[in-house]
Design an enzyme around this catalytic site. Sequence first.
Site, PDB file in Angstrom:
ATOM      1  N   ARG A   1       0.841  -1.206   0.000  1.00  0.00           N
ATOM      2  CA  ARG A   1       0.000   0.000   0.000  1.00  0.00           C
ATOM      3  C   ARG A   1       0.871   1.250   0.000  1.00  0.00           C
ATOM      4  NH1 ARG A   1      -2.063   2.262   4.490  1.00  0.00           N
ATOM      5  NH2 ARG A   1      -2.198   0.283   5.585  1.00  0.00           N
TER       6      ARG A   1
ATOM      7  N   TYR B   1     -14.407  17.353 -15.477  1.00  0.00           N
ATOM      8  CA  TYR B   1     -14.812  15.949 -15.456  1.00  0.00           C
ATOM      9  C   TYR B   1     -15.883  15.777 -14.361  1.00  0.00           C
ATOM     10  CZ  TYR B   1     -14.625  10.927 -14.912  1.00  0.00           C
ATOM     11  OH  TYR B   1     -14.969   9.612 -14.827  1.00  0.00           O
TER      12      TYR B   1
ATOM     13  N   ASP C   1      -5.538  18.621 -14.668  1.00  0.00           N
ATOM     14  CA  ASP C   1      -5.897  17.293 -15.172  1.00  0.00           C
ATOM     15  C   ASP C   1      -5.487  17.233 -16.642  1.00  0.00           C
ATOM     16  OD1 ASP C   1      -7.163  15.021 -16.210  1.00  0.00           O
ATOM     17  OD2 ASP C   1      -8.861  15.194 -14.833  1.00  0.00           O
TER      18      ASP C   1
ATOM     19  N   LYS D   1      -7.370   5.987 -19.254  1.00  0.00           N
ATOM     20  CA  LYS D   1      -7.617   6.487 -20.602  1.00  0.00           C
ATOM     21  C   LYS D   1      -6.384   6.254 -21.482  1.00  0.00           C
ATOM     22  CE  LYS D   1     -11.413   7.638 -18.568  1.00  0.00           C
ATOM     23  NZ  LYS D   1     -11.612   8.923 -17.903  1.00  0.00           N
TER      24      LYS D   1
END
Length: 393
Positions: free
Chosen positions: A57, A110, A182, A206
């Site tokens: 993690r 977004y 972004d 993406k």
Amino acid sequence: MTAHHPQTRAVHPPVISPSGSRPLGQPIYQGHLFAFDGADDLAASFGGPDEAFMYARMSNPTVRSLERAVTEMEGGAGALATASGMGAINAVLTGLLRSGDHVIAQSALYGGTYALLQDLAERWGVEVTYVPGDDPAEVRDALRPATRVLYLETVANPTTHVTDIPAFTAAVRGTGVRTVVDNTFAPLLFAPLGHGADVVVHSATKYIGGHGDVIGGVAVFADADVRRRVWEHAVELGATVDAFTAWLALRGIATLPMRIARQSATALDLARRLGAHPSVARVHYPGLTEHPQHDTARRLLPDGAGGVLAFEATGGRDAGRVFTEALRLVTLGPSLGAVQTLAMHPASTSHRQMDAASLAAAGIGEATVRLAIGLEHPDDLWADLEQALAKTR
Ligand SMILES: *Cc1c(COP(=O)(O)O)cnc(C)c1O
């Protein structure tokens, strides 16, 4: 040494590291924990993102390889790879903000980012001012003593609005406000950190992953201390990515330059052909001279404006729906950046709760269709778009 029982040997198999040769690519380190020879080494591994690997993690060699690759791509001081694009955006925003802080964000955002900012405003006492993103004066007017973050997108969905990132980062220079960009729509086409941004986020789902088989994200930081702070927060959130996802994203990066160049070229070609078609009222693509931010796009995105375009059929709302249903090669579906071309009609799908007025306020027409270009031959795509457009008349 006494021979152990089979039961004991079974859980201590030999662990092989290559010697005399090395892996050509980054292997998948699937284990979630690492072993130490000394107690001090184990203790030191708790110290930060670049200490010895200890618990997945916190970090993992495959994940770090992805972080290094994207850091080089964006030209930063370090990165944080996350389990999704929203994981990166959430880790960055909640890692940098506290209750009472103020955010300036562009209004074409977004959907998930908008929902997060609304949630931060309603439940966590963060104030948000939305600006159109057309003029840096909007930011100077919205600035307050409590402003901490300016949040922008290089190319926004679905209208392909292009924000002048260098001018907007210049508007907050020297104020201590951190600009987060972004850059999901424009990897390799634009590098925001070189234009004054402090943090870049990507949905690796993406273009970086690129094949429709990854949910992942990355944040890249100009400043190592900011990265460390956000990394610590991401470890608390549990937002970090797993090794297999990181490996798929790394494999995607190998072909990213070729894919994004081809997708941009095909998008420009189809945008031009759509613009000349009698059943098309309007095309949104930053590479077209009639695009409202075409001059900014030419400056910021000289090698291509990305693979997403939108257009409005002359027949209105019904035409948009009829068009997407008539497609045969182009796939009806959400998302973008895959090898397959994808089409969506926001007014009847992702934005179906909005009436015409609120769609207009978001810059989305009732007939707007978004195309996310893949790697098919442009002539095959055009043949499909043409036959589907014929059905809208
Ligand atoms: C998809 C997307 C996101 C969210 O990414 P996930 O990987 O789905 O969490 C954020 N920003 C933009 C611009 C996107 O297209």
